[in-house]
Design an enzyme around this catalytic site. Structure first.
Site, short mmCIF file in Angstrom:
data_model
loop_
_atom_site.label_atom_id
_atom_site.label_comp_id
_atom_site.label_asym_id
_atom_site.label_seq_id
_atom_site.Cartn_x
_atom_site.Cartn_y
_atom_site.Cartn_z
N SER B 107 0.81 -1.21 0.00
CA SER B 107 0.00 0.00 0.00
C SER B 107 0.84 1.26 0.00
O SER B 107 0.32 2.35 -0.15
CB SER B 107 -0.92 0.01 1.22
N LYS B 108 2.17 1.12 0.18
CA LYS B 108 3.01 2.32 0.24
C LYS B 108 3.84 2.46 -1.02
O LYS B 108 4.99 2.86 -0.98
CB LYS B 108 3.91 2.26 1.48
N ASN B 109 3.24 2.10 -2.15
CA ASN B 109 3.95 2.08 -3.41
C ASN B 109 3.42 3.19 -4.32
O ASN B 109 2.22 3.26 -4.59
CB ASN B 109 3.72 0.69 -4.04
#
Lengths: 382, 316
Positions: B107-109
């Site tokens: 999700s932190k891409n």
């Protein structure tokens, strides 16, 4: 109060009573070996770094340099690195489709340095657009490559500077900000890359400066910090990118809320620095925010001892720094943790850094006296 | 659209039997090499072959899925996937399900969220973007990427109606969530603006939050955002609120810090005299870790105080 203390302990802000008894020191040799190991081979769980190998090279070489140990990269390894870096350069084709010499450096594509050889071209082939049409440079890898070359003492004579500067025009958007590759979005990180590349190559013709400045000024949040984009939350990394960009463009005075930025930076420090209010301290922010404060001439407002204590606690037994104490190391936190320590000036073995370029004064070159603070980008406190 | 099923290693699969894999050429002596797994090499060799052919096909689409799974930061993988989706006229709603799937793990891409924005832009409707970001934020309330995406959704589709309620819900879960406070400012700025009645409402809301946790920096910063609005003149209301906090907790460093800022922004001799004393207390007792900052602030306070006192003498 007890609950707050417990929370702080869990977040690594405070030492546990057992930890507090241990005298911390900077384990330089462990970190030197950590980076030397990275240069030789990254373990397979680094597959997610495949597009950013040039950046890992920068973190490793610059990390060794800041520790005063670039000499551990012997002549052979140095040559190997320089050759590999130049093999990542993507330049315009030497000849046009008609066979004539390409005098105008057409076509208008994104040239500079790639992050890796994953695109598929042959080693040393600077242009294979006809075979791999998706191949392009990456702005952060161009910055990383130029930094590495400087650290290794290369004279940049084989760099196609004009093509890189022209590519910046391609990457700048209507709103003034920059993309990293043509297929991705613009944000503050790449604004910084564009500015530092222009300064390194001493050519600002690729940037629409007024538009870039306007974008940065609009991105300052109500609390004084600066976010990734307009409207976004103020954040340590993007605040650095924004301020460094303005400093490089000589436009810091355009910021609307300097007092707010000062307060935001000061408040980011408990012992260690946080990236955003009410988040746990993280070793890399000692660089992002520390160097922001250096450039603004307010670094003296930090608590150096608390900062140092926190950073040292982020060291791991295997070498390298993690983002918090007792967390696995990674190259980014190792490098910026060490840079943070360098700025504090308490470890004489660490070399001074130019906060604008993110490399040592030594690598930047042209500085007679390494102690000359004026050249390091420090602004006179008003 | 058709879907191809991949079997690994691709080198032994019939589906890719006609393709010549393209190995990475890192030169005779690479530096910073990665100890790739066999699977990684296999997938990337065939991805390079597909790139070389510019082949937008069902098998290429399936391959991009694997490329993204082994390295979600491979922006060429995401780009080529978009080109396949376009060429094959794939169902973009289904594509959002794929993004959801990858988002569970990464999700932190940056590339993932950009891809999502491109897909949603093509669909042209807000769809379930608010629901998707709500779900993500309930799991990870400070995820910077999700907040950035949500702001994009709000700006693009103008769906601000329930946003303050959403911010309020998150603040009820964690009054210290700085991202939620930032979002509050974003919503007000882009909807009603900071009119007088809105300012009154926001001042009351913020002091209510401060009462729950007086040393929480985020709402104090929000107040600083309020007082910086053009032609702000509700100084009495804002000072009263701070004075109330101070009465109930004379050691509240954030409160004193804010009152010092008020004195500097709306200077008067009495305010500045009190502010100077507050700076001294902060420096020596209440917030010693920032003693140099309080010295700096006090310097500004005294300078301004001197200026006002000199002006007062002249007018006598």
């Amino acid at each position: 109060e007890m609950e707050k203390k417990k929370e702080a302990e869990q977040a690594g802000e405070e030492s546990s009573p057992k930890e507090a008894k241990v005298e911390r020191k900077f384990e330089k040799e462990k970190h030197v070996r950590y980076f030397l190991y990275m240069l030789k081979m990254m373990p397979h769980d680094y597959e997610s770094m495949d597009m950013k190998r040039m950046m890992i090279l920068y973190l490793s070489l610059s990390g060794l340099d800041v520790m005063g140990e670039i000499k551990r990269v012997d002549e052979k390894l140095k040559k190997r690195a320089i050759n590999w870096i130049y093999s990542m350069q993507k330049t315009p084709p030497k000849f046009t489709a008609g066979g004539a010499e390409n005098k105008n450096s057409q076509p208008n594509k994104h040239y500079g340095f790639r992050g890796s050889s994953s695109f598929g071209g042959k080693y040393g082939e600077c242009n294979c657009e006809d075979i791999f049409p998706n191949d392009e440079a990456h702005i952060a890898m161009t910055y990383s490559a130029l930094s590495c070359l400087k650290i290794l003492g290369d004279d940049l004579s084989k760099v196609d500077k004009k093509a890189i500067i022209r590519s910046l025009k391609l990457l700048q958007r209507e709103n003034g900000c920059f993309r990293c590759v043509t297929s991705e979005e613009d944000d503050m990180r790449f604004m910084y890359c564009a500015c530092v590349i222009s300064d390194m190559l001493d050519d600002w013709t690729g940037i629409d400066i007024p538009k870039a400045v306007e974008y940065i000024v609009e991105s300052q949040a109500f609390d004084g910090g600066i976010g990734l984009r307009i409207g976004a939350e103020g954040h340590g990394g993007t605040t650095y990118c924004a301020v460094a960009s303005l400093v490089l463009m000589n436009k810091v005075h355009e910021l609307k809320d300097m007092e707010g930025l000062t307060r935001w930076c000061v408040y980011a420090q408990g012992k260690g620095f946080v990236g955003r209010p009410n988040k746990p301290a993280d070793s890399c922010y000692s660089f992002w925010i520390g160097s922001t404060m250096k450039m603004l001439g307010i670094y003296h407002l930090t608590d150096i001892n608390g900062n140092r204590e926190f950073n040292l606690r982020c060291q791991t037994p295997w070498g390298g720094f993690g983002k918090h104490p007792n967390v696995h190391p990674d190259p980014l936190h190792t490098y910026f943790g060490i840079c943070g320590l360098s700025m504090m000036g308490l470890d004489s073995e660490l070399l001074p850094i130019d906060p604008r370029w993110g490399i040592t004064l030594r690598a930047k070159g042209g500085v007679e006296n390494e102690q000359n603070e004026a050249k390091s980008g420090e602004v006179e406190a008003k | 659209g058709m879907s191809a099923v991949l079997t690994f290693p691709l080198a032994k699969s019939e589906l890719f039997g006609d393709l010549e894999p393209v190995e990475q050429d890192d030169g005779p002596e690479p530096i910073v090499p990665i100890a790739y797994s066999d699977h990684f090499v296999d997938v990337m060799n065939y991805f390079r072959a597909i790139l070389k052919k510019s082949e937008y096909s069902a098998r290429a689409l399936a391959l991009t899925e694997e490329v993204i799974k082994i390295n979600p930061a491979n922006y060429t993988g995401w780009l080529f996937r978009r080109e396949c989706l376009k060429e094959l006229k794939e169902d973009l709603q289904k594509e959002l399900e794929f993004v959801d799937e990858i988002s569970e793990v990464s999700s932190k891409n940056y590339q993932l969220w950009h891809h999502r924005r491109v897909i949603v832009t093509h669909i042209g409707k807000v769809g379930s973007e608010l629901e998707a970001t709500t779900k993500a934020l309930l799991k990870d309330p400070k995820n910077y990427h999700v907040w950035a995406h949500r702001q994009w959704v709000l700006r693009t589709f103008g769906v601000y109606e329930n946003e303050l309620k959403f911010v309020d819900a998150l603040l009820k879960k964690d009054i210290r969530n700085n991202s939620a406070w930032n979002q509050r400012y974003f919503v007000v700025k882009n909807t009603s603006g900071f009119t007088k009645p809105v300012l009154q409402r926001e001042i009351a809301y913020t002091y209510e939050a401060i009462r729950k946790a007086p040393n929480n920096l985020s709402p104090w910063n929000y107040l600083r955002g309020l007082i910086s609005q053009k032609d702000f003149d509700m100084i009495d209301a804002i000072t009263k609120g701070a004075a109330d906090v101070f009465r109930s907790d004379r050691k509240c460093a954030e409160c004193l810090s804010f009152l010092v800022d008020i004195a500097l922004k709306f200077p008067s001799i009495s305010r500045l005299k009190t502010a100077s004393k507050m700076c001294h207390d902060l420096q020596t007792d209440l917030c010693k870790i920032r003693h140099k900052y309080w010295e700096y602030q006090n310097g500004k306070v005294k300078e301004m105080l001197k200026k006002l006192e000199d002006e007062a003498k002249q007018t006598k």
